[in-house]
Design an enzyme around this catalytic site. Sequence first.
Site, short mmCIF file in Angstrom:
data_model
loop_
_atom_site.label_atom_id
_atom_site.label_comp_id
_atom_site.label_asym_id
_atom_site.label_seq_id
_atom_site.Cartn_x
_atom_site.Cartn_y
_atom_site.Cartn_z
N ASP A 1 0.88 -1.17 0.00
CA ASP A 1 0.00 0.00 0.00
C ASP A 1 0.91 1.21 0.00
O ASP A 1 1.55 1.53 1.01
CB ASP A 1 -0.89 -0.03 1.26
CG ASP A 1 -1.70 1.26 1.43
OD1 ASP A 1 -1.63 2.14 0.56
OD2 ASP A 1 -2.42 1.36 2.45
N LYS B 1 2.49 11.23 -3.52
CA LYS B 1 1.47 10.49 -4.28
C LYS B 1 0.53 11.46 -5.02
O LYS B 1 0.01 11.14 -6.08
CB LYS B 1 0.68 9.62 -3.32
CG LYS B 1 -0.28 8.64 -3.99
CD LYS B 1 -0.89 7.73 -2.95
CE LYS B 1 -1.88 6.76 -3.52
NZ LYS B 1 -2.40 5.86 -2.47
N GLU C 1 -7.24 0.37 -4.72
CA GLU C 1 -7.28 0.28 -3.26
C GLU C 1 -8.62 -0.25 -2.73
O GLU C 1 -8.63 -1.14 -1.86
CB GLU C 1 -6.95 1.65 -2.64
CG GLU C 1 -5.47 1.95 -2.75
CD GLU C 1 -5.12 3.43 -2.60
OE1 GLU C 1 -5.98 4.21 -2.16
OE2 GLU C 1 -3.98 3.79 -2.93
N ASP D 1 -12.87 5.47 2.44
CA ASP D 1 -11.44 5.55 2.77
C ASP D 1 -11.08 6.97 3.19
O ASP D 1 -10.98 7.88 2.35
CB ASP D 1 -10.62 5.11 1.56
CG ASP D 1 -9.11 5.09 1.83
OD1 ASP D 1 -8.67 5.65 2.87
OD2 ASP D 1 -8.37 4.53 1.01
P1 ADP Z 1 -3.05 7.37 3.92
O1 ADP Z 1 -3.97 6.39 3.33
O2 ADP Z 1 -3.40 8.80 3.57
O3 ADP Z 1 -1.62 7.09 3.62
P2 ADP Z 1 -3.61 6.35 6.63
O4 ADP Z 1 -4.70 5.45 6.24
O5 ADP Z 1 -2.41 5.73 7.22
O6 ADP Z 1 -3.18 7.35 5.50
O7 ADP Z 1 -4.22 7.41 7.68
C1 ADP Z 1 -3.44 8.35 8.33
C2 ADP Z 1 -4.34 9.22 9.17
O8 ADP Z 1 -5.01 8.43 10.14
C3 ADP Z 1 -3.57 10.29 9.94
O9 ADP Z 1 -4.25 11.53 9.80
C4 ADP Z 1 -3.64 9.79 11.38
O10 ADP Z 1 -3.63 10.86 12.31
C5 ADP Z 1 -5.00 9.11 11.39
N1 ADP Z 1 -5.14 8.14 12.49
C6 ADP Z 1 -4.35 7.07 12.75
N2 ADP Z 1 -4.79 6.43 13.85
C7 ADP Z 1 -5.88 7.12 14.29
C8 ADP Z 1 -6.77 6.96 15.42
N3 ADP Z 1 -6.61 5.97 16.29
N4 ADP Z 1 -7.77 7.86 15.55
C9 ADP Z 1 -7.92 8.86 14.67
N5 ADP Z 1 -7.11 9.07 13.61
C10 ADP Z 1 -6.11 8.21 13.45
MG MG Z 2 -4.60 4.83 2.23
#
Ligand code: ADP
Ligand code: MG
Length: 621
Positions: free
Chosen positions: A23, A87, A187, A211
């Site tokens: 991912d 990205k 995705e 998402d």
């Molecule tokens: P992406 O798909 O954009 O790469 P992610 O799916 O990893 O990102 O999501 C990252 C986001 O999720 C960040 O903004 C992070 O602060 C938030 N996040 C991660 N864990 C939690 C949680 N337990 N509660 C709320 N937000 C969270």
């Molecule tokens: Mg993602």
Amino acid sequence: MAKIGINIATGSLQKNEMIVGIDLGTTNSLVAIIHPDTGKPVVLKEHDGMSLVPSVVHFGDKGVVTVGTEAKKYLVTEPQHTIFSVKRLMGKSYNDVREHTGFFSYKIIDDNTESLVKIQAGENFYSPVELSSFILKELKTRAEHILKTPVTKAVITVPAYFNDAQRQATRDAGKLAGLDVLRIVNEPTAASLAYGLGLSREETKTIAVYDLGGGTFDISLLRINQGIFEVLSTNGDTYLGGDDFDRAIVNHWAAQTGLSAEELAMHKRLSQELRLLAEEAKICLSREESFSGQAGGETLTLTRGELETLISPLVQKTIFSCSQALSDAGLTAEAIDEVVMVGGSTRVPLVKQEVSRFFGKAVHDELNPDEVVALGAAVQADVLAGNNKDVLLLDITPLSLGIETMGGLMDVLLPRNSKVPAKAGRQYTTQKDGQSGIRIAVYQGERDLVKDNRKLAEFNLSGIPAMPAGLPKVEVSFLVNADGILTVRAKELRSGIEQSIEVKPQYGLTDAEVEKMLLDSITHAREDIQVRALVEAQTEAGQLMDTTRNFIQKNAAFLTPAEMEETEKAIAALQALTASGTKDEIQGGIERLNELSRPYAERVMDQAISQAMKGKNIMEP
Ligand code: ADP
Ligand code: MG
């Protein structure tokens, strides 16, 4: 292309290959595999238990490149040398991103607005493909370290709305990182697979994949039918995510402590400290009811209720996108069988609650939302490795693909929604006597005239030996591979000469543009049919005039001067109609010229036959 050992039809590959699922996220990236003992997908973790690698690249002194958590630390201290959110720039030109350049703290080069963007870090310039390859290389190294075996094959995920250029860029990044990218997977498709949806052939289901990541929001509606994933619609906001929740908290605290926006902007350190504390508070409040922490010598607090008030408008925005996606797909919420939650930000209880309320059903949140895409990519990798023979996973082409024919008409070879891999071919011929080349222009879109569609590529098939018009047989074939990448081939069958290209568009369509193209094709359908009919009549008239002119030139001996003049007149009349007449008027002109010339043709034919008979007579003594 080095797709050694893989058979697209059967999806089989030599055994014992470890194919990883990746991912490659805007905020975080990670790797998953199918555990060889359990047969279940698992994410790869370092000793510290961390599976997520922040998608951040830092360029230090003497060309030292760091990626991930280490690099993230430089976001405040060295913003110009620390690249995040790359990205968003994949397959984009400066024109595509110019209105968002304020979002990036690093330098995006704007010297040529048409070509793909470059990023400046120190003395050096990098393309988004190179930057992504740094992240992929880090993931590859980590995976090799954890698995203690070389990793060279991968499945990488991309958003469903990524166009050819963005997919191709992702694939190139993999190649640069030393990975053989066996498949680019959507995705939402991967997330569904992680939940085992679509793994049985008989199943037909409609799935909503919600998402919400760090900086982006996507809602995708999928239909799974016999192992084929069809994207019904996508919607979202490429600038809305968990980072906006953090920002809302920072602003709330700033207002509380009497800090103005200007003061915040001035105190970079303090504002960064606040941002980190805000994220900590947000994450804490996904479990707890209240939070308290320190920043800039102040004690700052937040309750879950306060957080919900702050982010509620943002959550409502995502819900609005969901209803847009439904209406675009012509569906109601009741038609959705499963709702899959993806992205770290869906851990926020308010988000889950609102999404569940909107779709009127419980959502899938059993798996870690920031891991499900990678887990699904591993499932797909396993299918490609031939370990899961019951499954055949296919995607479809989002827009029709075709070539330009006479008069600028679009001739569709692969209609929209064709399952990929897909193949199609059609024969064409030349228009003029002795024509030695033929131009193949490839387009994508639903409109009847190529000028309203998007040009993907163009090439010439040259060196056709001199032949009368209509005699050469040029076979044009389209092959879309499993990643949705198109190869076009043209071959003149009589001489065997051929040409082919892989279509790599220079800059891509946004999802909104794809949507607009589809919408346009509906709005303009009527008008398009009329234009097509007119162009066809004009083309037919042109051909008839050419043949008639040719004919009277060659056979002048059989025509009286009066007949010659009459024919010239009819040709001139048709010429005039072709330039300005309606389709019916042109058809009338064609009829008249045909009527007029038919008797001459018959006369010439009779002459030819009697000549032949005479010849025969001589032969028989
Ligand atoms: P992406 O798909 O954009 O790469 P992610 O799916 O990893 O990102 O999501 C990252 C986001 O999720 C960040 O903004 C992070 O602060 C938030 N996040 C991660 N864990 C939690 C949680 N337990 N509660 C709320 N937000 C969270
Ligand atoms: Mg993602």
